[in-house]
Design a protein around this motif. Structure first.
Motif, PDB file in Angstrom:
ATOM      1  N   ARG A   6       0.931  -1.170  -0.078  1.00  0.00           N
ATOM      2  CA  ARG A   6       0.011   0.101  -0.206  1.00  0.00           C
ATOM      3  C   ARG A   6       0.811   1.100  -0.040  1.00  0.00           C
ATOM      4  O   ARG A   6       0.549   2.226  -0.806  1.00  0.00           O
ATOM      5  CB  ARG A   6      -1.024   0.106   1.187  1.00  0.00           C
ATOM      6  N   ASP A   7       1.867   1.201   0.670  1.00  0.00           N
ATOM      7  CA  ASP A   7       2.698   2.561   0.936  1.00  0.00           C
ATOM      8  C   ASP A   7       3.540   2.767  -0.619  1.00  0.00           C
ATOM      9  O   ASP A   7       3.360   3.740  -0.758  1.00  0.00           O
ATOM     10  CB  ASP A   7       3.890   2.148   1.966  1.00  0.00           C
ATOM     11  N   ALA A   8       3.930   1.428  -1.095  1.00  0.00           N
ATOM     12  CA  ALA A   8       4.496   1.792  -2.364  1.00  0.00           C
ATOM     13  C   ALA A   8       3.563   2.361  -3.549  1.00  0.00           C
ATOM     14  O   ALA A   8       3.541   3.344  -4.318  1.00  0.00           O
ATOM     15  CB  ALA A   8       5.149   0.519  -3.060  1.00  0.00           C
ATOM     16  N   HIS A   9       2.268   1.847  -3.397  1.00  0.00           N
ATOM     17  CA  HIS A   9       1.080   2.429  -4.442  1.00  0.00           C
ATOM     18  C   HIS A   9       0.772   3.846  -4.112  1.00  0.00           C
ATOM     19  O   HIS A   9       0.680   4.518  -4.918  1.00  0.00           O
ATOM     20  CB  HIS A   9      -0.090   1.313  -3.930  1.00  0.00           C
ATOM     21  N   GLU A  10       0.711   4.103  -2.726  1.00  0.00           N
ATOM     22  CA  GLU A  10       0.231   5.421  -2.460  1.00  0.00           C
ATOM     23  C   GLU A  10       1.263   6.400  -2.730  1.00  0.00           C
ATOM     24  O   GLU A  10       0.989   7.629  -3.197  1.00  0.00           O
ATOM     25  CB  GLU A  10      -0.304   5.515  -0.879  1.00  0.00           C
ATOM     26  N   GLN A  11       2.563   5.871  -2.828  1.00  0.00           N
ATOM     27  CA  GLN A  11       3.823   6.995  -2.897  1.00  0.00           C
ATOM     28  C   GLN A  11       3.613   7.186  -4.419  1.00  0.00           C
ATOM     29  O   GLN A  11       3.884   8.325  -5.070  1.00  0.00           O
ATOM     30  CB  GLN A  11       5.159   6.265  -2.764  1.00  0.00           C
ATOM     31  N   LEU A  12       3.414   6.314  -5.264  1.00  0.00           N
ATOM     32  CA  LEU A  12       3.294   6.474  -6.675  1.00  0.00           C
ATOM     33  C   LEU A  12       1.950   7.289  -7.034  1.00  0.00           C
ATOM     34  O   LEU A  12       2.012   7.902  -7.996  1.00  0.00           O
ATOM     35  CB  LEU A  12       3.211   5.191  -7.439  1.00  0.00           C
ATOM     36  N   VAL A  13       1.067   7.037  -6.397  1.00  0.00           N
ATOM     37  CA  VAL A  13      -0.199   8.009  -6.919  1.00  0.00           C
ATOM     38  C   VAL A  13       0.280   9.363  -6.456  1.00  0.00           C
ATOM     39  O   VAL A  13      -0.341  10.281  -7.149  1.00  0.00           O
ATOM     40  CB  VAL A  13      -1.312   7.421  -5.567  1.00  0.00           C
ATOM     41  N   GLU A  14       0.617   9.494  -5.415  1.00  0.00           N
ATOM     42  CA  GLU A  14       1.008  10.935  -4.818  1.00  0.00           C
ATOM     43  C   GLU A  14       1.990  11.604  -5.943  1.00  0.00           C
ATOM     44  O   GLU A  14       1.826  12.687  -6.412  1.00  0.00           O
ATOM     45  CB  GLU A  14       1.757  10.855  -3.607  1.00  0.00           C
ATOM     46  N   ARG A  15       2.915  11.014  -6.598  1.00  0.00           N
ATOM     47  CA  ARG A  15       3.830  11.404  -7.646  1.00  0.00           C
ATOM     48  C   ARG A  15       3.288  11.954  -8.686  1.00  0.00           C
ATOM     49  O   ARG A  15       3.339  12.828  -9.273  1.00  0.00           O
ATOM     50  CB  ARG A  15       4.927  10.373  -7.724  1.00  0.00           C
ATOM     51  N   VAL A  16       2.430  10.898  -9.279  1.00  0.00           N
ATOM     52  CA  VAL A  16       1.428  11.198 -10.527  1.00  0.00           C
ATOM     53  C   VAL A  16       0.586  12.462 -10.190  1.00  0.00           C
ATOM     54  O   VAL A  16       0.381  13.440 -11.198  1.00  0.00           O
ATOM     55  CB  VAL A  16       0.715   9.734 -11.044  1.00  0.00           C
ATOM     56  N   ALA A  17      -0.137  12.297  -9.155  1.00  0.00           N
ATOM     57  CA  ALA A  17      -1.081  13.658  -8.609  1.00  0.00           C
ATOM     58  C   ALA A  17      -0.319  14.860  -8.708  1.00  0.00           C
ATOM     59  O   ALA A  17      -0.796  15.987  -9.061  1.00  0.00           O
ATOM     60  CB  ALA A  17      -1.866  13.352  -7.547  1.00  0.00           C
ATOM     61  N   ARG A  18       1.119  14.678  -8.059  1.00  0.00           N
ATOM     62  CA  ARG A  18       1.798  16.085  -8.178  1.00  0.00           C
ATOM     63  C   ARG A  18       2.096  16.571  -9.433  1.00  0.00           C
ATOM     64  O   ARG A  18       2.186  17.622  -9.546  1.00  0.00           O
ATOM     65  CB  ARG A  18       2.817  15.942  -7.227  1.00  0.00           C
ATOM     66  N   GLU A  19       2.496  15.657 -10.405  1.00  0.00           N
ATOM     67  CA  GLU A  19       2.885  15.816 -11.618  1.00  0.00           C
ATOM     68  C   GLU A  19       1.743  16.373 -12.340  1.00  0.00           C
ATOM     69  O   GLU A  19       1.865  17.280 -13.161  1.00  0.00           O
ATOM     70  CB  GLU A  19       3.300  14.548 -12.344  1.00  0.00           C
ATOM     71  N   MET A  20       0.699  16.117 -12.066  1.00  0.00           N
ATOM     72  CA  MET A  20      -0.604  16.641 -12.730  1.00  0.00           C
ATOM     73  C   MET A  20      -0.669  18.168 -12.214  1.00  0.00           C
ATOM     74  O   MET A  20      -1.164  19.208 -13.185  1.00  0.00           O
ATOM     75  CB  MET A  20      -1.775  15.839 -12.468  1.00  0.00           C
ATOM     76  N   THR A  21      -0.595  18.322 -10.801  1.00  0.00           N
ATOM     77  CA  THR A  21      -0.869  19.692 -10.493  1.00  0.00           C
ATOM     78  C   THR A  21       0.344  20.612 -11.104  1.00  0.00           C
ATOM     79  O   THR A  21       0.117  21.907 -11.352  1.00  0.00           O
ATOM     80  CB  THR A  21      -0.886  19.710  -8.900  1.00  0.00           C
ATOM     81  N   ARG A  22       1.449  19.936 -11.069  1.00  0.00           N
ATOM     82  CA  ARG A  22       2.397  21.067 -11.670  1.00  0.00           C
ATOM     83  C   ARG A  22       2.334  21.422 -12.987  1.00  0.00           C
ATOM     84  O   ARG A  22       2.961  22.251 -13.567  1.00  0.00           O
ATOM     85  CB  ARG A  22       4.003  20.323 -11.512  1.00  0.00           C
ATOM     86  N   ALA A  23       1.416  20.700 -13.802  1.00  0.00           N
ATOM     87  CA  ALA A  23       1.357  20.861 -15.313  1.00  0.00           C
ATOM     88  C   ALA A  23       0.057  21.799 -15.437  1.00  0.00           C
ATOM     89  O   ALA A  23      -0.361  21.938 -16.435  1.00  0.00           O
ATOM     90  CB  ALA A  23       1.067  19.392 -15.906  1.00  0.00           C
ATOM     91  N   GLY A  24      -0.452  22.268 -14.246  1.00  0.00           N
ATOM     92  CA  GLY A  24      -1.430  23.229 -14.270  1.00  0.00           C
ATOM     93  C   GLY A  24      -2.921  22.650 -14.277  1.00  0.00           C
ATOM     94  O   GLY A  24      -3.798  23.008 -14.573  1.00  0.00           O
ATOM     95  N   ARG A  25      -2.985  21.243 -13.854  1.00  0.00           N
ATOM     96  CA  ARG A  25      -4.093  20.575 -13.598  1.00  0.00           C
ATOM     97  C   ARG A  25      -4.723  20.583 -12.554  1.00  0.00           C
ATOM     98  O   ARG A  25      -3.858  20.504 -11.313  1.00  0.00           O
ATOM     99  CB  ARG A  25      -4.092  19.212 -14.515  1.00  0.00           C
ATOM    100  N   LEU A  26      -5.956  20.255 -12.203  1.00  0.00           N
ATOM    101  CA  LEU A  26      -6.732  20.039 -11.023  1.00  0.00           C
ATOM    102  C   LEU A  26      -6.838  18.333 -10.935  1.00  0.00           C
ATOM    103  O   LEU A  26      -7.091  17.753 -11.916  1.00  0.00           O
ATOM    104  CB  LEU A  26      -8.013  20.303 -11.046  1.00  0.00           C
ATOM    105  N   ALA A  27      -6.199  17.911  -9.943  1.00  0.00           N
ATOM    106  CA  ALA A  27      -6.273  16.154  -9.734  1.00  0.00           C
ATOM    107  C   ALA A  27      -6.956  15.828  -8.545  1.00  0.00           C
ATOM    108  O   ALA A  27      -6.921  16.741  -7.647  1.00  0.00           O
ATOM    109  CB  ALA A  27      -4.697  15.992  -9.527  1.00  0.00           C
TER     110      ALA A  27
END
Length: 242
Positions: free
Chosen positions: A78-99
């Protein structure tokens, strides 16, 4: 304790581990099925004769060791999954998206409705509806979880109904891009980056009203500044998978 777990561990399935948890949480009433027989044979359960004459089950020390090992393994997964979810979500916000993470929404598939819970759902931060470009990212860090997911065609169809692009984001080494259905893109997490293995087909899509309502009831991820978002209004996305 590890020496006690090892001989039985390779014989255990998810069904066995689930039954152990059920017995641990319950009064231990026997089911008298083959799963129970195997757990008794492996020494993970034992029979206990109560004063009333009724027989119940009790998890042995070896069974407790299996439960502890399973808990640690699932927690790490779960920790590995949540860390990758967090990384992808942050990439989306850095690209100017709402995630959004863990959004729960209905999708029309064939003649029925399917509940969909994409790991990351995002839209562009724009005032023009036609530029929203909703994207689904489904994150997988275990091959077994990925293969189980790929067998669920209705789930994938629901994601495609909700988005203009659907991506699988994979931990490195768990699958090849050609194992993923061609209607989905493939991103691989390598080091601190996300690399495009295969681009997702982009489809025109207008967000349905029920999806708007689901977004209105949910809270997007924080992390982007207003001045950053203003720079993206009406602009085309530039990062892979956005």
């Amino acid at each position: 304790m590890n020496a006690t777990v090892s001989p039985a561990n390779h014989l255990l399935t998810a069904v066995h581990r689930r039954r152990l948890r059920e017995v641990w949480r319950s009064a231990g009433w026997p089911c008298q099925d083959l799963v129970e027989v195997e757990l008794l044979f492996l020494g993970l359960l034992e029979r206990v004769l109560q004063a009333s004459g009724h027989e119940t089950l009790r998890v042995t020390e070896a069974g407790i060791a299996v439960l502890a090992e399973t808990l640690q393994r699932n927690r790490a997964r779960r920790d590995a999954h949540e860390q990758l979810v967090e990384r992808v979500a942050r990439e989306m916000t850095r690209a100017g998206r709402l995630a959004w993470r863990g959004l729960s929404v209905r999708a029309k598939v064939d003649e029925g409705w399917v509940m969909a819970m994409p790991d990351v759902f995002s839209i562009r931060h724009t005032t023009v509806e036609a530029y929203l470009e909703p994207i689904v990212h489904e994150i997988k860090v275990q091959r077994s979880d990925l293969l189980s997911d790929l067998r669920r065609a209705a789930k994938r169809a629901a994601y495609l109904q909700l988005s203009s692009e659907c991506w699988y984001v994979l931990a490195e080494g768990i699958a090849r891009a050609d194992e993923i259905p061609p209607e989905c893109g493939v991103l691989v997490a390598r080091g601190d980056g996300l690399e495009v293995e295969r681009a997702a087909p982009r489809r025109p899509m207008r967000m349905p009203f029920h999806l708007w309502m689901a977004l209105a009831r949910a809270t997007p991820l924080e992390g982007w500044r207003d001045e950053d978002a203003q720079a993206h209004l009406g602009a085309q996305p530039s990062l892979p998978g956005e």
